[in-house]
Write a protein that holds these residues in place. Structure first.
Motif, mmCIF file in Angstrom:
data_model
loop_
_atom_site.group_PDB
_atom_site.id
_atom_site.type_symbol
_atom_site.label_atom_id
_atom_site.label_comp_id
_atom_site.label_asym_id
_atom_site.label_seq_id
_atom_site.Cartn_x
_atom_site.Cartn_y
_atom_site.Cartn_z
ATOM 1 N N PHE A 1 25.374 69.689 -18.808
ATOM 2 C CA PHE A 1 24.843 68.354 -18.549
ATOM 3 C C PHE A 1 23.427 68.474 -18.008
ATOM 4 C CE2 PHE A 1 27.197 69.564 -14.680
ATOM 5 C CZ PHE A 1 26.217 69.426 -13.720
ATOM 6 N N GLY A 2 22.680 67.341 -18.035
ATOM 7 C CA GLY A 2 21.303 67.381 -17.557
ATOM 8 C C GLY A 2 20.726 66.003 -17.355
ATOM 9 N N SER A 3 19.400 65.927 -17.348
ATOM 10 C CA SER A 3 18.706 64.672 -17.042
ATOM 11 C C SER A 3 18.976 63.588 -18.078
ATOM 12 C CB SER A 3 17.201 64.920 -16.920
ATOM 13 O OG SER A 3 16.914 65.687 -15.767
ATOM 14 N N ALA A 4 19.230 63.972 -19.336
ATOM 15 C CA ALA A 4 19.554 62.964 -20.353
ATOM 16 C C ALA A 4 20.837 62.230 -19.982
ATOM 17 C CB ALA A 4 19.698 63.618 -21.728
ATOM 18 N N ASP A 5 21.805 62.957 -19.439
ATOM 19 C CA ASP A 5 23.047 62.322 -18.981
ATOM 20 C C ASP A 5 22.768 61.401 -17.806
ATOM 21 O OD1 ASP A 5 25.325 63.833 -20.533
ATOM 22 O OD2 ASP A 5 23.975 65.403 -19.822
ATOM 23 N N ALA A 6 21.948 61.868 -16.858
ATOM 24 C CA ALA A 6 21.629 61.048 -15.688
ATOM 25 C C ALA A 6 20.983 59.737 -16.100
ATOM 26 C CB ALA A 6 20.712 61.818 -14.743
ATOM 27 N N ALA A 7 20.061 59.783 -17.051
ATOM 28 C CA ALA A 7 19.373 58.568 -17.490
ATOM 29 C C ALA A 7 20.352 57.583 -18.120
ATOM 30 C CB ALA A 7 18.273 58.921 -18.482
ATOM 31 N N ILE A 8 21.287 58.087 -18.924
ATOM 32 C CA ILE A 8 22.273 57.210 -19.567
ATOM 33 C C ILE A 8 23.194 56.589 -18.521
ATOM 34 C CG2 ILE A 8 24.265 57.171 -21.112
ATOM 35 C CD1 ILE A 8 22.827 59.301 -22.794
ATOM 36 N N VAL A 9 23.632 57.395 -17.563
ATOM 37 C CA VAL A 9 24.532 56.867 -16.524
ATOM 38 C C VAL A 9 23.821 55.793 -15.706
ATOM 39 C CG1 VAL A 9 25.912 57.406 -14.492
ATOM 40 C CG2 VAL A 9 25.884 59.001 -16.411
ATOM 41 N N ARG A 10 22.560 56.022 -15.338
ATOM 42 C CA ARG A 10 21.802 55.004 -14.592
ATOM 43 C C ARG A 10 21.716 53.700 -15.376
ATOM 44 N NH1 ARG A 10 18.096 59.136 -13.491
ATOM 45 N NH2 ARG A 10 16.674 58.283 -15.074
ATOM 46 N N GLN A 11 21.393 53.802 -16.651
ATOM 47 C CA GLN A 11 21.289 52.604 -17.494
ATOM 48 C C GLN A 11 22.632 51.884 -17.568
ATOM 49 O OE1 GLN A 11 21.337 53.161 -21.782
ATOM 50 N NE2 GLN A 11 19.540 51.817 -21.986
ATOM 51 N N TRP A 12 23.683 52.643 -17.755
ATOM 52 C CA TRP A 12 25.022 52.058 -17.861
ATOM 53 C C TRP A 12 25.437 51.375 -16.555
ATOM 54 C CZ3 TRP A 12 29.620 53.863 -15.400
ATOM 55 C CH2 TRP A 12 30.797 53.246 -15.863
ATOM 56 N N LEU A 13 25.143 52.003 -15.438
ATOM 57 C CA LEU A 13 25.480 51.399 -14.148
ATOM 58 C C LEU A 13 24.714 50.104 -13.921
ATOM 59 C CD1 LEU A 13 25.641 54.546 -11.855
ATOM 60 C CD2 LEU A 13 27.559 53.055 -12.488
ATOM 61 N N SER A 14 23.475 50.051 -14.366
ATOM 62 C CA SER A 14 22.695 48.804 -14.250
ATOM 63 C C SER A 14 23.358 47.681 -15.027
ATOM 64 C CB SER A 14 21.276 49.023 -14.761
ATOM 65 O OG SER A 14 20.593 49.966 -13.975
ATOM 66 N N GLY A 15 23.860 48.002 -16.205
ATOM 67 C CA GLY A 15 24.582 47.008 -16.992
ATOM 68 C C GLY A 15 25.872 46.588 -16.351
ATOM 69 N N SER A 16 26.584 47.547 -15.738
ATOM 70 C CA SER A 16 27.821 47.220 -15.033
ATOM 71 C C SER A 16 27.569 46.294 -13.859
ATOM 72 C CB SER A 16 28.499 48.510 -14.530
ATOM 73 O OG SER A 16 28.888 49.337 -15.598
ATOM 74 N N ALA A 17 26.466 46.545 -13.117
ATOM 75 C CA ALA A 17 26.130 45.693 -11.991
ATOM 76 C C ALA A 17 25.792 44.278 -12.454
ATOM 77 C CB ALA A 17 24.945 46.285 -11.218
ATOM 78 N N ALA A 18 25.099 44.164 -13.566
ATOM 79 C CA ALA A 18 24.745 42.836 -14.097
ATOM 80 C C ALA A 18 25.994 42.068 -14.496
ATOM 81 C CB ALA A 18 23.804 42.984 -15.287
ATOM 82 N N VAL A 19 26.940 42.769 -15.115
ATOM 83 C CA VAL A 19 28.199 42.127 -15.499
ATOM 84 C C VAL A 19 28.956 41.642 -14.278
ATOM 85 C CG1 VAL A 19 30.471 42.543 -16.516
ATOM 86 C CG2 VAL A 19 28.418 43.333 -17.692
ATOM 87 N N ALA A 20 28.997 42.483 -13.223
ATOM 88 C CA ALA A 20 29.708 42.108 -12.000
ATOM 89 C C ALA A 20 29.085 40.866 -11.352
ATOM 90 C CB ALA A 20 29.697 43.286 -11.035
ATOM 91 N N GLN A 21 27.760 40.796 -11.325
ATOM 92 C CA GLN A 21 27.093 39.646 -10.725
ATOM 93 C C GLN A 21 27.343 38.384 -11.540
ATOM 94 O OE1 GLN A 21 23.007 40.798 -10.411
ATOM 95 N NE2 GLN A 21 23.365 42.219 -8.721
ATOM 96 N N ALA A 22 27.367 38.532 -12.862
ATOM 97 C CA ALA A 22 27.621 37.370 -13.722
ATOM 98 C C ALA A 22 29.045 36.876 -13.547
ATOM 99 C CB ALA A 22 27.362 37.748 -15.184
ATOM 100 N N GLY A 23 29.960 37.835 -13.301
ATOM 101 C CA GLY A 23 31.351 37.436 -13.126
ATOM 102 C C GLY A 23 31.575 36.754 -11.813
#
Length: 222
Positions: free
Chosen positions: A200-222
């Motif tokens: 694993f490496g920085s490419a994984d970290a970048a994807i996880v950060r992006q995904w978590l941002s989307g998860s947070a947006a979904v939670a706030q909308a809910g």
């Protein structure tokens, strides 16, 4: 006194699994459980988690099965076949650990993410399937399905990120089966492929950060 309190990072032996707790003084209140891969220990995912979420509390846990010069989460028969009783015993024990550590350190499990790599990712997927309700968000790096007899579990409230390595010839071919399995149990899946092998490496970290941002947006909308 550094960014973390003087006691953070010490190996703790007060619960069923050995673990290290890292809590920045400017913690956001978010929390990550870190589950390492085979043959290493609980410290190996800490740098990746810091790259993903520098202000989150980290609970880095050590698998209880000793392997060569490190640890793993359950016993294996071959690199892609695992002892089913060991999976269930260790998953049950880890479910109890999650509950206990949350109570001991006043964690909000609704703000908790699970980050697992390889054998650690496989433990997280087993935890979702065998103990529904504990995991709401999980990022699984280089995972595969490991449970032979999967119970009828409702994962409709669970968001899962699965990242396979394009050059991971041993494990990447199994990732689509895990996507299918978790989707059949109603989990919301985001499946990605990175130009890497099993590491694993920085490419994984970048994807996880992006995904978590989307998860947070979904939670706030809910």
């Amino acid at each position: 006194m550094t960014e973390e309190t003087s006691q953070d990072g010490a190996l703790r032996r007060d619960l069923a699994f050995l673990y290290r707790l890292y809590c920045p003084v400017d913690s956001t209140g978010d929390c990550f459980f870190l589950l390492h891969g085979s043959g290493v220990d609980e410290t190996t995912l800490v740098p990746l988690a810091r790259e993903i979420a520098p202000h989150a509390m980290l609970i880095a846990v050590r698998g209880r099965i000793f392997q060569e010069d490190g640890f793993r989460w359950f016993s294996r028969i071959t690199p892609t076949r695992f002892e089913q009783p060991s999976i269930r015993t260790e998953t049950d024990a880890f479910a109890g650990f999650v509950t206990d550590v949350a109570a001991l350190h006043n964690l909000d499990l609704s703000r908790t993410n699970f980050l697992g790599y390889s054998n650690g990712a496989n433990l997280v997927s087993s935890l979702m399937l065998l103990h529904p309700g504990l995991v709401e968000r999980a990022a699984l790096l280089r995972p595969m399905p490991v449970i032979d007899d999967v119970p009828a579990t409702d994962l409709s409230r669970v968001r899962v990120l699965i990242i396979a390595g394009a050059a991971d010839l041993t494990y990447a071919p199994f990732a689509p089966a895990l996507v299918t399995l978790l989707s059949q149990h109603s989990a919301e899946i985001d499946a990605r492929i990175v130009p890497a092998g099993h590491e694993f490496g920085s490419a994984d970290a970048a994807i996880v950060r992006q995904w978590l941002s989307g998860s947070a947006a979904v939670a706030q909308a809910g």
